[in-house]
Design an enzyme around this catalytic site. Structure first.
Site, PDB file in Angstrom:
ATOM      1  N   ARG A 259     -13.484  54.393   5.378  1.00 28.25           N
ATOM      2  CA  ARG A 259     -14.540  53.644   4.695  1.00 28.25           C
ATOM      3  C   ARG A 259     -15.903  54.239   5.023  1.00 28.25           C
ATOM      4  NH1 ARG A 259     -14.898  47.666   5.689  1.00 28.25           N
ATOM      5  NH2 ARG A 259     -15.796  47.711   3.590  1.00 28.25           N
TER       6      ARG A 259
ATOM      7  N   GLU B  83     -11.013  56.768  13.483  1.00 29.13           N
ATOM      8  CA  GLU B  83     -11.780  57.323  12.364  1.00 29.13           C
ATOM      9  C   GLU B  83     -11.583  56.424  11.140  1.00 29.13           C
ATOM     10  OE1 GLU B  83     -10.444  61.298  11.913  1.00 29.13           O
ATOM     11  OE2 GLU B  83     -11.689  61.673  10.154  1.00 29.13           O
ATOM     12  N   SER B  84     -12.645  56.284  10.354  1.00 28.33           N
ATOM     13  CA  SER B  84     -12.604  55.334   9.246  1.00 28.33           C
ATOM     14  C   SER B  84     -12.735  56.025   7.901  1.00 28.33           C
ATOM     15  CB  SER B  84     -13.756  54.334   9.401  1.00 28.33           C
ATOM     16  OG  SER B  84     -13.956  53.622   8.199  1.00 28.33           O
TER      17      SER B  84
ATOM     18  N   GLU C  88       2.688  53.507  13.389  1.00 26.46           N
ATOM     19  CA  GLU C  88       3.639  53.040  14.399  1.00 26.46           C
ATOM     20  C   GLU C  88       2.940  52.730  15.720  1.00 26.46           C
ATOM     21  OE1 GLU C  88       7.735  55.240  12.866  1.00 26.46           O
ATOM     22  OE2 GLU C  88       6.818  55.930  14.717  1.00 26.46           O
TER      23      GLU C  88
ATOM     24  N   SER D 243       3.212  43.405  37.006  1.00 26.58           N
ATOM     25  CA  SER D 243       1.764  43.205  37.003  1.00 26.58           C
ATOM     26  C   SER D 243       0.996  44.182  37.900  1.00 26.58           C
ATOM     27  CB  SER D 243       1.410  41.745  37.313  1.00 26.58           C
ATOM     28  OG  SER D 243       1.947  41.351  38.557  1.00 26.58           O
TER      29      SER D 243
ATOM     30  N   ARG E  85     -10.046  57.034  -1.188  1.00 23.45           N
ATOM     31  CA  ARG E  85      -9.021  57.400  -0.199  1.00 23.45           C
ATOM     32  C   ARG E  85      -7.640  56.861  -0.546  1.00 23.45           C
ATOM     33  NH1 ARG E  85      -9.104  53.561   4.719  1.00 23.45           N
ATOM     34  NH2 ARG E  85      -9.812  51.623   3.791  1.00 23.45           N
TER      35      ARG E  85
ATOM     36  N   ARG F 101       9.110  55.126  22.594  1.00 24.09           N
ATOM     37  CA  ARG F 101       8.702  56.203  21.694  1.00 24.09           C
ATOM     38  C   ARG F 101       9.156  57.578  22.161  1.00 24.09           C
ATOM     39  NH1 ARG F 101       7.868  53.253  17.117  1.00 24.09           N
ATOM     40  NH2 ARG F 101       6.419  51.553  17.533  1.00 24.09           N
TER      41      ARG F 101
ATOM     42  N   ARG G  43       0.432  46.247  20.908  1.00 25.02           N
ATOM     43  CA  ARG G  43      -0.735  45.376  20.927  1.00 25.02           C
ATOM     44  C   ARG G  43      -1.454  45.324  22.266  1.00 25.02           C
ATOM     45  NH1 ARG G  43       2.967  40.903  18.129  1.00 25.02           N
ATOM     46  NH2 ARG G  43       4.344  42.099  19.484  1.00 25.02           N
TER      47      ARG G  43
ATOM     48  N   MET H  95      -0.059  51.711  16.442  1.00 21.51           N
ATOM     49  CA  MET H  95      -0.900  50.510  16.538  1.00 21.51           C
ATOM     50  C   MET H  95      -0.099  49.210  16.506  1.00 21.51           C
ATOM     51  SD  MET H  95      -4.314  51.625  14.522  1.00 21.51           S
ATOM     52  CE  MET H  95      -5.389  52.895  15.228  1.00 21.51           C
TER      53      MET H  95
END
Lengths: 247, 247, 247, 247
Positions: free
Chosen positions: D106, D103-104, D91, D71, D174, D201, D96, D93
């Protein structure tokens, strides 16, 4: 005063009626919200927003707060030092999106500093579960409360000392200490988690969802809120305008 | 005994030296680990593993635990009812990957049930910060500790009652109550979070990373561990074999 | 059909316009909310509520949802198997209060199953950032979209196969595959997290905070919502009544 | 180059074989670990450690890392801008305990920038599930891989443009884009979460628990690790000494 001097004085019982909140450090500004939000439409060009003046993007921050796009508020960090009674920390640490380190009754002989309510603290609860409110107590109620808290704390600390002096471990001896004992902690939160904390731990006119926090955690929350307002005034304004709901 | 009868008796002070852990409900079996792991290589065919006998896949579970592939252990849920002193709950709730609901000193008049150590509880701490160990106390130490805890608790509860009887709110009156007071809570955790809890809150030979928990939270952890072993024996075996490290 | 047979057929490209959601297992009922909430006022007596009929406590559940007391909704667990395109999983996994295991393009040769919109999928976006809406496309728009998606997917999968056949690793070859490829995953959530997911990933009249999810993740959310309604009808009703805000 | 100019050039397809990691801001130093740890034994006196030289407390930091007291490492915050292919973000994301904004597809027309492996990237996987290793590919394998990735990406982007030009929404068009497309994101993590990320990683000699990450996410992790080492050199040293296990 050095830590050692402090230790020598530590056996004198202190009763206080206030809490302490200090900003230890922060990395939190309104412009952080801007680049974090803009990456969705601007990709790497959002880097141009880092460190810029956020005031021309007030509309964007208001929009994000109102429509509950919460993630852009997370790229911020505020660390507070808090000194408050254990019963406040018990409620505080239910907030899981935060980092905590607290003084330990296992590793340290605890100091005899205890919380007693001030005369301003409303003592009497009226109403029924789910819709309580508080009203002032009488002078008699206040004096009795303070006297009995002091009596309990004084005996508890005397017994704590006596158990320690007999050579028993701190973690066993502390069993006698009351939840009104002060403890110290550091808490680190981002602005989104802080807004959630404030929405639940303050009672304000105009809140979309009214909350009924215990006054003592509200005293902590109010001090945190003042610091937050100073660090991120536009975000704070957006929080207010949107009914004090965490986005 | 009904809740009402319980309430009538509630003013008699009770001292106990044990904790209570009950499994309220669970959705947790070794086969849950199998399909969760197999989806990575088998896609939708992993659905065939749901509810199957996990014993033929013991090697896979051991592999996942040893190599610290933790996510397949998360698709499980165990809810425990726990009755233990407040100082145990204070440590417990530092575990953030869990769901909690606890008895409230704001909404309820708290019952006078207090923890005192049993004769088996080692009372004396030897060593220095970071490498403490505990040894038995003398009879004198034990009797003094129990006597002083009882004295403090008795006065505290008497004062609690007196403040309440004066019409002051429960949330104010409870300030006097000590951290050895019992509280009740429900906690829901998945198997991965539970293994993390067990690795930190039990002290075992053969643990890869030794832990030095306070005995009282270890008493809770041991009871949770026995339930976990029964629900997910292969996973539990893998946890043991891999040095009691949460995957 | 066995997994092996499936594998043999796997090189035939499939285009689908729907998503799959199956409830794998659950430990979630309205009565779970009751005992979790009642522990605050009833302590251990709340255990009497375990497994009881929740219908007489509908008022309590409505109150908890309306006043945003969220923690009692967390002692529940639902595991779903979901098959949907990668671009849906990309959005889904932004929800951090959940447990995931997904099919792996590193450990498995991926199957040629691709999503194409159905004729019902509104194709044309009107409005501006922050307040888009969607309207039907023309037949020409639909046919062009489907034709070009199919063309891209077909070439991508042919190239994927060719790279694999040359002996190159799956994790490298998969670079060519489009985000419309189906993947499979298990997700486990509690009812509180699920309500948060539903509030953000469905677009409904009467929502307190309107959301504008991509249609394909909404297709997943609608199927999850139907399952949730069946498992926890009173909680679901409370969610609806309180404006579809997660408590 | 302004954002507009960038937009004009954006239809020229770019293939890159590297990732970008920039530190946007940080509030992270070794001394942060000290005061956070010292509050357990020193209470409010730990405030004296804020901003002090951590080098004389190297032993404490090593102890915390070795004994897995995690901690105190959490009161730190680092924000990175990352540009990498979608399959890397998929990977990433899964971690958590971090905050993300990306970037989107949509809200924005995506730019035609695609990842292809460099000549140094080992292309051939040998071994079996759970113990793979990678070896160099031949020139033929490399050229075929790059040629086919480029072919797929070029067609995909051409089709993406054609669907957009027909007036269909970005979020539909997309679908054709491959997971090797670059995206941009901000991620904010504390040092504890970052050490967990690095332990999983990167693939390093001397790691207590060996990991087998995909090379492309390791390229991101290595750049983050270099920044972390510079910001918190003593903590980084402790991480190395304790076998690269996140405390």
């Amino acid at each position: 005063m050095s830590a050692d001097a402090n230790q020598d004085l530590s056996k004198e019982i202190v009763f206080k009626d206030y809490v302490t909140v200090e900003l230890v450090k922060s990395s939190a500004s309104d412009s952080d919200v801007i680049w974090a939000a803009r990456v969705s439409t601007a990709g790497e060009n959002s880097l141009d927003e880092v460190g810029t003046d956020a005031s021309r993007s007030e509309g964007l921050i208001n929009y994000l707060a109102r429509e509950r796009h919460g993630s852009p508020f997370e790229h911020t960090s505020m660390t507070f030092f808090i000194s408050a009674p254990i019963f406040v920390f018990r409620e505080f640490m239910r907030h899981r999106i935060a980092s905590y380190n607290e003084e330990s009754g296992r590793y340290r002989e605890l100091r005899p500093v205890f919380y007693v309510p001030s005369k301003e603290r409303k003592l009497v609860q009226v109403g029924k579960p789910g819709s309580y409110s508080f009203i002032d107590g009488t002078d008699e109620q206040y004096e009795l409360t303070v006297r009995l808290i002091k009596e309990s704390c004084t005996l508890a600390y005397k017994n704590y000392q006596e158990i320690l002096e007999a050579g028993v471990a701190r973690e066993v001896a502390r069993a006698v200490l009351p939840v009104t004992l002060y403890s110290s902690m550091y808490v680190t939160m981002n602005a989104r988690a802080l807004m959630n904390f404030l929405s639940l731990r303050t009672s304000r006119e105009g809140s979309h969802f009214p909350s009924y926090p215990q006054r003592e955690i509200e005293m902590v929350a109010e001090k945190m809120e003042a610091i937050f307002e100073e660090l991120m005034p536009i975000t704070y304004g957006a929080f207010q305008k949107s009914g004090r709901i965490a986005p």
